[in-house]
Design an enzyme around this catalytic site. Sequence first.
Site, PDB file in Angstrom:
ATOM      1  N   HIS A   1       3.613   1.185  -8.128  1.00 57.05           N
ATOM      2  CA  HIS A   1       2.560   0.169  -7.961  1.00 57.05           C
ATOM      3  C   HIS A   1       1.570   0.217  -9.128  1.00 57.05           C
ATOM      4  CE1 HIS A   1       3.517   1.202  -3.586  1.00 57.05           C
ATOM      5  NE2 HIS A   1       3.812  -0.077  -3.650  1.00 57.05           N
TER       6      HIS A   1
ATOM      7  N   GLY B   1       0.789  -1.226   0.000  1.00 50.89           N
ATOM      8  CA  GLY B   1       0.000   0.000   0.000  1.00 50.89           C
ATOM      9  C   GLY B   1       0.818   1.272   0.000  1.00 50.89           C
TER      10      GLY B   1
ATOM     11  N   LYS C   1      12.683  -2.828  -8.780  1.00 52.01           N
ATOM     12  CA  LYS C   1      13.304  -2.041  -7.719  1.00 52.01           C
ATOM     13  C   LYS C   1      13.688  -2.978  -6.568  1.00 52.01           C
ATOM     14  CE  LYS C   1      12.342   1.064  -4.184  1.00 52.01           C
ATOM     15  NZ  LYS C   1      11.571   0.344  -3.243  1.00 52.01           N
TER      16      LYS C   1
ATOM     17  N   SER D   1       7.399   4.067  -1.277  1.00 55.84           N
ATOM     18  CA  SER D   1       6.516   4.550  -0.205  1.00 55.84           C
ATOM     19  C   SER D   1       7.337   5.218   0.892  1.00 55.84           C
ATOM     20  CB  SER D   1       5.726   3.387   0.396  1.00 55.84           C
ATOM     21  OG  SER D   1       5.032   2.690  -0.613  1.00 55.84           O
TER      22      SER D   1
ATOM     23  N   GLN E   1       7.586  -9.747   7.650  1.00 52.73           N
ATOM     24  CA  GLN E   1       8.789  -9.386   6.888  1.00 52.73           C
ATOM     25  C   GLN E   1       9.528  -8.178   7.459  1.00 52.73           C
ATOM     26  OE1 GLN E   1       6.366  -8.884   3.231  1.00 52.73           O
ATOM     27  NE2 GLN E   1       7.638  -7.097   2.817  1.00 52.73           N
TER      28      GLN E   1
ATOM     29  N   GLN F   1      13.981  -9.491  -4.161  1.00 51.61           N
ATOM     30  CA  GLN F   1      12.658 -10.093  -3.925  1.00 51.61           C
ATOM     31  C   GLN F   1      12.231 -10.909  -5.154  1.00 51.61           C
ATOM     32  OE1 GLN F   1       9.238  -8.316  -1.678  1.00 51.61           O
ATOM     33  NE2 GLN F   1       8.673  -7.622  -3.706  1.00 51.61           N
TER      34      GLN F   1
HETATM   35  P1  AMP Z   1       5.715  -2.582  -1.800  1.00 50.46           P
HETATM   36  O1  AMP Z   1       4.368  -1.999  -1.597  1.00 50.46           O
HETATM   37  O2  AMP Z   1       6.839  -1.636  -1.534  1.00 50.46           O
HETATM   38  O3  AMP Z   1       5.888  -3.925  -1.144  1.00 50.46           O
HETATM   39  O4  AMP Z   1       5.824  -2.878  -3.364  1.00 50.46           O
HETATM   40  C1  AMP Z   1       4.881  -3.666  -4.008  1.00 50.46           C
HETATM   41  C2  AMP Z   1       5.368  -3.978  -5.386  1.00 50.46           C
HETATM   42  O5  AMP Z   1       5.575  -2.754  -6.108  1.00 50.46           O
HETATM   43  C3  AMP Z   1       6.719  -4.727  -5.392  1.00 50.46           C
HETATM   44  O6  AMP Z   1       6.706  -5.697  -6.433  1.00 50.46           O
HETATM   45  C4  AMP Z   1       7.686  -3.632  -5.684  1.00 50.46           C
HETATM   46  O7  AMP Z   1       8.878  -4.085  -6.304  1.00 50.46           O
HETATM   47  C5  AMP Z   1       6.895  -2.758  -6.637  1.00 50.46           C
HETATM   48  N1  AMP Z   1       7.449  -1.407  -6.665  1.00 50.46           N
HETATM   49  C6  AMP Z   1       7.682  -0.583  -5.620  1.00 50.46           C
HETATM   50  N2  AMP Z   1       8.272   0.553  -6.026  1.00 50.46           N
HETATM   51  C7  AMP Z   1       8.423   0.438  -7.376  1.00 50.46           C
HETATM   52  C8  AMP Z   1       8.972   1.278  -8.390  1.00 50.46           C
HETATM   53  N3  AMP Z   1       9.490   2.463  -8.106  1.00 50.46           N
HETATM   54  N4  AMP Z   1       8.950   0.820  -9.662  1.00 50.46           N
HETATM   55  C9  AMP Z   1       8.432  -0.389  -9.974  1.00 50.46           C
HETATM   56  N5  AMP Z   1       7.894  -1.224  -9.063  1.00 50.46           N
HETATM   57  C10 AMP Z   1       7.892  -0.822  -7.784  1.00 50.46           C
END
Ligand code: AMP
Length: 289
Positions: free
Chosen positions: A37, A31, A149, A186, A61, A153
């Site tokens: 996202h 989120g 990014k 985020s 995590q 993962q």
């Molecule tokens: P998170 O909410 O940070 O766990 O991210 C959820 C998904 O969004 C994960 O697969 C992240 O790698 C992807 N994500 C987060 N930031 C970026 C970004 N700047 N560019 C591309 N994907 C992103």
Amino acid sequence: MKIATKIEDIQEQITLLKQSSSSIGFVPTMGYLHEGHLTLVSEARKNNEVVVMSIFVNPLQFGPNEDFDRYPRDYERDIELARNNGVDILFLPETGEMYSRDLSTRMSVIERVNVLCGRKREGHFDGVVTVLTKLFHLIQPTRAYFGLKDAQQIAVVEGLVKDYFFPVEIIRVPTVREKDGLAKSSRNVYLSEKERVEAPALHQSLLKAKNSIQAGLRDPQQIISMVSETINNETSGIVDYVEIYSFPGLKELDTLDGEIIIALAVQFEKARLIDNQIITVNAKENKNV
Ligand code: AMP
């Protein structure tokens, strides 16, 4: 857009979709949505009949001294962004239901984990694969979308899917950046004004390394020193790591060859930022620079 907060609700919705053989594109997130996202959502939109997004700040995590409690959350805003950007079903599970009892089995990542964030954040990827196993079983996606990014993962999740024959295709999506090159995250909201001005140096240092590799530099240690130096000179952040490995195997390299990743983490006062570049290197072009 349908919103499911209960496990039973999402299972009901997915059963209906499976009866009509709809392809499901899945975007798991924590989120506080941003353009990164939403880019995953638009990629999912292209190739699937239905797009499911989950928002769940997964306690498993986060380490004991990490930012679980203060991880940014704004569910109202996220719901609107998801609704206006092509999400069909938003799954917002409650922690109490996702982890309704103590786990009687433990998932443990054993490859691609003792490097980068895995080494620094003990147990982090065990938490990631645990929650994704739950989510993959609930959502049964045709394809799942992850951002490069978080490259480690992706490497770990590709290992998970292969090990346990999850019938899902993992799609890698390039990092979405601010105009000045800072990777969207985020956690960027935690940067002070001064740190926000400095933070694009992370991407710049990686581009500089990429240029040197393209010019023929092949010694990982020289590249690591160059990146660390740039960050130390141009930011007030503290370098947590700068490392180079093969990708997605994340094996150490004596000399650069094939698909490689240069990845870094930098600790600012209230935000720890990560970034990386994945580069295809041809060792035969080695010039001693
Ligand atoms: P998170 O909410 O940070 O766990 O991210 C959820 C998904 O969004 C994960 O697969 C992240 O790698 C992807 N994500 C987060 N930031 C970026 C970004 N700047 N560019 C591309 N994907 C992103």
